[in-house]
Design a protein around this motif. Structure first.
Motif, mmCIF file in Angstrom:
data_model
loop_
_atom_site.group_PDB
_atom_site.id
_atom_site.type_symbol
_atom_site.label_atom_id
_atom_site.label_comp_id
_atom_site.label_asym_id
_atom_site.label_seq_id
_atom_site.Cartn_x
_atom_site.Cartn_y
_atom_site.Cartn_z
ATOM 1 N N LYS A 413 13.411 -10.222 36.633
ATOM 2 C CA LYS A 413 14.255 -10.091 35.459
ATOM 3 C C LYS A 413 15.702 -10.095 35.920
ATOM 4 O O LYS A 413 16.089 -9.322 36.791
ATOM 5 N N ASN A 452 7.976 -0.996 31.525
ATOM 6 C CA ASN A 452 8.081 -2.126 30.605
ATOM 7 C C ASN A 452 7.005 -2.009 29.535
ATOM 8 O O ASN A 452 5.814 -2.226 29.803
ATOM 9 N N ASN A 454 6.943 -3.819 26.636
ATOM 10 C CA ASN A 454 6.672 -5.222 26.323
ATOM 11 C C ASN A 454 7.901 -6.013 26.743
ATOM 12 O O ASN A 454 8.754 -5.493 27.478
ATOM 13 N N TYR A 455 8.007 -7.258 26.282
ATOM 14 C CA TYR A 455 9.113 -8.108 26.737
ATOM 15 C C TYR A 455 10.474 -7.524 26.356
ATOM 16 O O TYR A 455 11.426 -7.562 27.141
ATOM 17 N N LYS A 456 10.589 -6.940 25.175
ATOM 18 C CA LYS A 456 11.895 -6.490 24.691
ATOM 19 C C LYS A 456 12.155 -5.006 24.910
ATOM 20 O O LYS A 456 13.306 -4.579 24.956
ATOM 21 N N ASN A 457 11.120 -4.202 24.999
ATOM 22 C CA ASN A 457 11.292 -2.755 25.055
ATOM 23 C C ASN A 457 10.912 -2.201 26.423
ATOM 24 O O ASN A 457 9.869 -2.559 26.971
ATOM 25 N N TYR A 509 16.503 -1.881 24.606
ATOM 26 C CA TYR A 509 15.999 -2.957 23.737
ATOM 27 C C TYR A 509 16.736 -4.231 24.115
ATOM 28 O O TYR A 509 17.965 -4.313 24.019
ATOM 29 N N GLN A 510 15.971 -5.212 24.565
ATOM 30 C CA GLN A 510 16.550 -6.457 25.057
ATOM 31 C C GLN A 510 16.393 -7.545 23.998
ATOM 32 O O GLN A 510 15.283 -7.944 23.641
ATOM 33 N N PHE A 511 17.520 -8.028 23.456
ATOM 34 C CA PHE A 511 17.491 -9.072 22.436
ATOM 35 C C PHE A 511 17.049 -10.400 23.034
ATOM 36 O O PHE A 511 16.293 -11.156 22.430
ATOM 37 N N ASN A 512 17.579 -10.700 24.217
ATOM 38 C CA ASN A 512 17.230 -11.932 24.926
ATOM 39 C C ASN A 512 17.534 -11.703 26.402
ATOM 40 O O ASN A 512 17.754 -10.571 26.829
ATOM 41 N N GLU A 513 17.581 -12.781 27.176
ATOM 42 C CA GLU A 513 17.807 -12.656 28.616
ATOM 43 C C GLU A 513 19.217 -12.189 28.968
ATOM 44 O O GLU A 513 19.488 -11.834 30.110
ATOM 45 N N TYR A 516 21.409 -6.637 25.838
ATOM 46 C CA TYR A 516 20.558 -5.481 25.576
ATOM 47 C C TYR A 516 21.401 -4.288 25.173
ATOM 48 O O TYR A 516 22.599 -4.200 25.494
#
Length: 582
Positions: A413, A452, A454-457, A509-513, A516
């Motif tokens: 990441k 982790n 999931n992908y965003k949280n 919280y990650q909106f995209n790459e 966050y």
């Protein structure tokens, strides 16, 4: 015959020929239309067996019931037969494909008995019980039981296990399927191992000057190791966390008759970092030039050796000045040993200045773990012109022998390249002041992990603890903490402690790459033996992280308070940092 009669006859013959031609085309059109209509008609298939077929089973067997021609219908009946075999109807057979009329066919099957499980005999030399637990919950001494429907997927998993231990061309199959007297099925597990493959050569494409020691020690890829495709992919992912190189695609292998060559596809990345604002002014009292601001310079792998040069400078113009420089040389002479040297200078207004020097030798046990030994010295000077009562600032010199270990687990990441990090640093030595020698022990630990969800949280948790054991203490030898890199909501290095422990937590919280947001909840505890203080600290706030063209921008707002203190908006601190790569 008269000319008029001949003309009449010719006219009649021509008219007859035209009518005949029209009739021909009319019959041709009717024939083609009839042919197309017959072939455009859909054919319907139905199933029949020696016993009634359950609707659920019929739906799973007959995925479609209408077909455009007989050929596609026959293909479907073959598929139905294969499905019956996979479901455990191993006695099944197609008795007849019966034509009812031009648009209806019936497939007559004999289903026979359905076998739901099969007993598989195996050799313990091929697979361990732990291997088999991945595919079966019923494992006995010489056999294990499989649901019949899971046979294909189970054989694929067992084949993958053999591939991972170097049998790149291994195949696993069942042989000798039999029925016993009680109507149960049994079979033997056959393993065709092929040749065990080891890595004979390693080739890097794209970044030919990539420091090979990082392949051998950091990623763990070595010649002579058993070829394991899955492990190679994971090791390749680890290389992405280096920062100065990125993987273009998964590694590939070329198998020759007597050798195996592994290809890595890497690209060099600029990984130097710069961040800073420097100002200067003349002190009105001393008329001396003073610098303020901060500078963070990090030079990485410019010589294609994996080396690092770190330079930090931070000054507020009056109260504090921090200077730090460190050089790191990894994998000396292509060995797992590395060397680092560091110099730190800390000055607090006109009270004291402390110089810290250390040198370390590191040994890498495996790609994630390191141990080290070293030597550190402290030299501190009291800058006060005269002694002040109650001010425990004195000249001293300390010498410490260092020993420690670290564990680092990376993840692929860009914003959060390190998933888990643990550090234990210990120092055993003496402090000398006024010709008095005193034994001391310094212990510092750091541990953090990213959970982790999931992908965003994700959830980030970190603990930092430092302890100084001594008979008595001086202010200029205490630990200093506070600020964006320790407990947020407090000024940088504003708290002196003989013992402190800080717990940092963030919900991210990650909106995209590249973007966050995160919460800030920090808890701290410290002791100051000089002032006889034992205090709890709290801070809360919000943060934002952005991947910009200039680098990673971080903006934190946190309010810090001590135990028993009422909330005050004036205690809110804003922490801003940006890391620019070049």
């Amino acid at each position: 015959m008269k000319a008029s009669d001949e003309t009449l006859v010719l006219h009649c013959k021509r008219k007859f020929r035209l009518r005949k031609k029209h009739l021909f085309f009319l019959f041709l059109y009717i024939g083609i239309s009839f042919f197309v209509k017959i072939h455009a008609q859909e054919i319907i298939l139905s199933l029949k067996a020696e016993k009634p077929i359950a609707e659920g089973l019929k739906d799973s067997l007959l995925r479609k019931s209408t077909f455009k021609d007989v050929t596609s219908l026959q293909i479907e009946t073959d598929t139905i037969f294969q499905t019956l075999q996979r479901l455990g109807y191993i006695e099944s057979e197609l008795l007849e494909l019966q034509k009812i009329n031009d648009s209806n066919y019936t497939a007559n099957f004999f289903f026979g008995r359905r076998y739901r499980n099969i007993r598989v005999y195996y050799s313990k030399e091929d697979f361990t019980s732990k291997n088999l637990q991945r595919i079966s919950s019923e494992i006995e001494g010489e056999f294990f039981i499989l649901p019949f429907e899971s046979i294909p997927s189970s054989l694929r998993k067992l084949t993958a296990i053999r591939n991972q231990v170097g049998n790149a061309f291994a195949r696993v199959r069942l042989s000798g399927i039999e029925k016993d007297g009680e109507g149960n099925l049994s079979a033997s597990l056959i393993v065709d191992n092929g040749n065990v493959r080891t890595i004979d050569s390693i080739i890097v494409k794209g970044y030919e000057k990539f420091p090979r020691s990082f392949l051998k020690y950091y990623a763990g890829v070595r010649k002579g190791k058993i070829f394991n495709q899955k492990k190679l992919v994971a090791q390749n992912e680890n290389l992405n966390s280096l920062g100065f190189a990125t993987s273009l695609k998964p590694p590939e292998a070329l198998f020759r008759k007597d050798s195996t060559t592994v290809y890595f596809y890497l690209e060099k990345q600029n990984n130097n970092l710069f961040d800073g604002i420097i100002g200067f002014a003349t002190n009105e009292e001393t008329q001396k030039l003073e610098f303020n601001g901060y500078l963070n310079l990090e030079l990485n792998n410019n010589l294609n050796y994996g080396e690092q040069l770190l330079l930090n400078y931070k000054a507020d113009g009056q109260e504090q000045v921090n200077f730090r420089v460190r050089a790191t040389l990894p994998y000396l002479f292509a060995t797992p040993f590395g060397l680092s040297a560091e110099l730190k200078i800390f000055k607090r207004d006109s009270t004291f200045v402390t110089t810290e020097q250390q040198i370390r030798t590191t040994y890498q046990i495996n790609p994630t773990s390191n141990v080290y030994v070293g030597y550190k010295t402290y030299d501190s000077s009291n800058l006060l012109d005269q002694a002040i009562a109650g001010n425990a600032v004195e000249d001293f010199t300390s010498r410490f022998f260092l020993a420690g270990a670290s564990f680092l687990k990376p993840q692929n990441k860009r914003l959060f390249p390190v998933k888990t990090y643990v550090l234990l640093d210990t120092g055993f030595g003496t402090r000398e002041r006024d010709s008095i020698s005193e034994n001391q022990v310094r212990i510092e630990t750091v541990a953090h992990n990213i959970f982790n969800l999931n992908y965003k949280n994700s959830i980030f948790i970190q603990n930092t603890t430092s302890i100084l054991f001594s008979e008595n203490y001086l202010i200029n030898e205490l630990f200093r903490f506070g600020g964006i890199n320790s407990i947020r909501g407090f000024n940088e290095n504003s708290i002196d402690a003989s013992l402190f422990s800080v717990l940092n937590t963030e919900y991210r919280y990650q909106f995209n790459e590249g973007v966050y947001i995160h919460s800030i909840i920090d808890l701290g505890y410290f002791e100051n033996e000089i002032l006889s203080i034992k205090q709890k600290l709290y801070s809360a706030g919000l943060g934002l992280g952005l991947q910009t063209k200039a680098g990673i921008f971080k903006f934190n707002v946190a309010n810090g308070n001590t135990e028993g203190q009422d909330f005050s908006f004036s205690n809110t601190k804003i922490h801003i940092s940006i890391s620019s790569r070049f």
